[in-house]
Design a protein around this motif. Structure first.
Motif, short mmCIF file in Angstrom:
data_model
loop_
_atom_site.label_atom_id
_atom_site.label_comp_id
_atom_site.label_asym_id
_atom_site.label_seq_id
_atom_site.Cartn_x
_atom_site.Cartn_y
_atom_site.Cartn_z
N GLN A 15 69.40 54.55 10.97
CA GLN A 15 69.65 56.02 10.90
C GLN A 15 71.21 56.11 10.64
O GLN A 15 71.88 55.34 11.31
CB GLN A 15 69.35 56.71 12.13
CG GLN A 15 69.44 57.91 12.24
CD GLN A 15 68.85 58.81 13.48
OE1 GLN A 15 68.18 58.19 14.31
NE2 GLN A 15 69.42 59.93 13.86
N THR A 16 71.65 57.25 9.95
CA THR A 16 72.85 57.41 9.98
C THR A 16 73.05 58.93 9.44
O THR A 16 72.09 59.48 9.40
CB THR A 16 73.72 56.48 8.79
OG1 THR A 16 74.93 56.92 8.79
CG2 THR A 16 73.16 57.10 7.09
N SER A 17 74.37 59.35 9.28
CA SER A 17 74.71 60.82 9.13
C SER A 17 75.65 60.66 7.81
O SER A 17 76.60 60.10 8.06
CB SER A 17 75.31 61.49 10.34
OG SER A 17 74.47 61.64 11.05
N TYR A 21 73.58 65.89 5.91
CA TYR A 21 72.08 65.33 6.45
C TYR A 21 72.32 64.16 7.49
O TYR A 21 73.26 63.35 7.15
CB TYR A 21 71.24 64.97 5.26
CG TYR A 21 70.99 66.12 4.33
CD1 TYR A 21 70.05 67.16 4.85
CD2 TYR A 21 71.57 66.05 3.13
CE1 TYR A 21 69.89 68.00 3.85
CE2 TYR A 21 71.26 67.28 2.34
CZ TYR A 21 70.37 68.11 2.58
OH TYR A 21 70.21 69.05 1.64
N ASP A 22 71.17 64.03 8.40
CA ASP A 22 70.78 62.69 9.15
C ASP A 22 69.75 61.92 8.25
O ASP A 22 69.08 62.79 7.51
CB ASP A 22 70.36 63.03 10.37
CG ASP A 22 71.33 63.66 11.46
OD1 ASP A 22 72.51 63.42 11.45
OD2 ASP A 22 70.99 64.39 12.33
N GLN A 23 70.23 60.59 7.93
CA GLN A 23 69.28 59.97 7.21
C GLN A 23 68.69 58.86 7.77
O GLN A 23 69.44 58.21 8.67
CB GLN A 23 69.99 59.55 5.80
CG GLN A 23 70.75 60.78 5.27
CD GLN A 23 71.10 60.15 3.74
OE1 GLN A 23 70.92 59.18 3.19
NE2 GLN A 23 72.00 60.93 3.09
N THR A 52 67.36 52.34 15.11
CA THR A 52 66.85 53.57 16.03
C THR A 52 65.33 52.86 16.37
O THR A 52 64.48 52.26 15.52
CB THR A 52 67.00 54.83 15.57
OG1 THR A 52 66.23 55.72 16.40
CG2 THR A 52 66.03 54.91 14.33
N ARG A 70 65.56 62.63 5.26
CA ARG A 70 66.67 63.25 5.76
C ARG A 70 66.08 64.83 6.69
O ARG A 70 64.89 64.93 6.82
CB ARG A 70 67.37 64.06 4.56
CG ARG A 70 67.72 63.09 3.60
CD ARG A 70 68.40 63.87 2.53
NE ARG A 70 69.29 62.80 1.39
CZ ARG A 70 68.56 62.28 0.55
NH1 ARG A 70 67.35 62.36 0.33
NH2 ARG A 70 69.35 61.37 -0.26
N VAL A 73 71.97 67.89 9.43
CA VAL A 73 72.73 67.05 10.36
C VAL A 73 72.82 67.57 11.83
O VAL A 73 72.89 68.89 11.72
CB VAL A 73 74.11 66.68 9.80
CG1 VAL A 73 74.85 68.12 9.55
CG2 VAL A 73 75.28 65.82 10.79
N ASP A 76 67.24 68.28 15.76
CA ASP A 76 66.47 67.20 16.17
C ASP A 76 65.01 67.34 15.47
O ASP A 76 64.05 66.98 15.98
CB ASP A 76 66.19 67.48 17.81
CG ASP A 76 65.82 68.84 18.17
OD1 ASP A 76 65.74 69.81 17.15
OD2 ASP A 76 65.64 69.20 19.33
#
Length: 219
Positions: A15-17, A21-23, A52, A70, A73, A76
């Protein structure tokens, strides 16, 4: 002897941002995740990406291994293949002159005792193998797309190089023609100047001779 099939690599969820977007993605390694994200630096070393074990995120990525999922960002919500922009960004664009009010701190919700003790959902071996095969299929599709794009870029570069070469050849040919004509004109000009000097010299002699004849005739 028949070749042994390569064992499927076990997938993990990363997981990243990036941007709005969070991806998240199911991939066999951090490098594979970075390649899928199109990252130009190691986000894991920078602390901007992580592995994660969130059961909802793991389940979503294992459904579409190798596909970047996605969500807006900072939210939840669930990860999906096609995510909308963050709603607060849309609100900010609609009201550019209004200052956002500070959000009141919300108290963390307490999970029911039963939910708190519920074990995380794990991916069984069969699903993991299926996800790994799907990831490799998606990786091959992505690699084919990259090769197609590279071939298109190479074709465009070749077309541009040919156009540049043709234009340069036309320019060089025009320059040679100009220089040839300029040399011819210069030669003609030099010949005219020589003729003019010869004519001026002839006239000077004739003028002096005739002037002298006029003087003698007046005496």
């Amino acid at each position: 002897m028949p070749k042994k099939a390569k064992p499927k690599r076990k997938l993990k969820t990363y997981q990243t941002s990036l941007g709005f977007y969070d991806q998240a993605i199911a991939a066999p390694s951090m490098k594979a995740a970075l390649d899928a994200w199109g990252a130009r630096s190691n986000l894991f070393h920078q602390g901007a990406a992580k592995e994660t074990d969130d059961p909802d995120i793991v389940a979503a990525t294992m459904e579409k291994p190798g596909v970047v999922l996605r969500r807006p960002v900072g939210s939840d919500g669930p990860f999906t293949e096609h995510s909308e922009l963050p709603t607060d960004l849309a609100d900010d664009e609609a009201r550019p002159n209004r200052k956002a009010k500070p959000k009141a701190k919300s108290k963390p919700r307490k999970l029911p005792a039963k939910a708190a003790k519920e074990p995380s959902r794990k991916v069984d071996d069969q699903q993991a193998r299926k996800a790994a095969a799907a990831f490799e299929k998606e990786e091959r599709r992505r690699e084919a797309e990259r090769r197609k794009e590279e071939a298109a870029r190479a074709k465009e570069r070749a077309r541009r190089d040919r156009a540049v070469a043709n234009a340069q050849a036309a320019l060089d040919d025009a320059r040679r023609q100009h220089e040839s004509r300029a040399e011819a004109i210069e030669a003609e000009r030099a010949a005219l100047e020589e003729r003019a000097e010869t004519e001026q010299s002839r006239w000077d002699k004739q003028r002096m001779k005739l002037t002298e004849a006029v003087r003698r005739a007046r005496e």
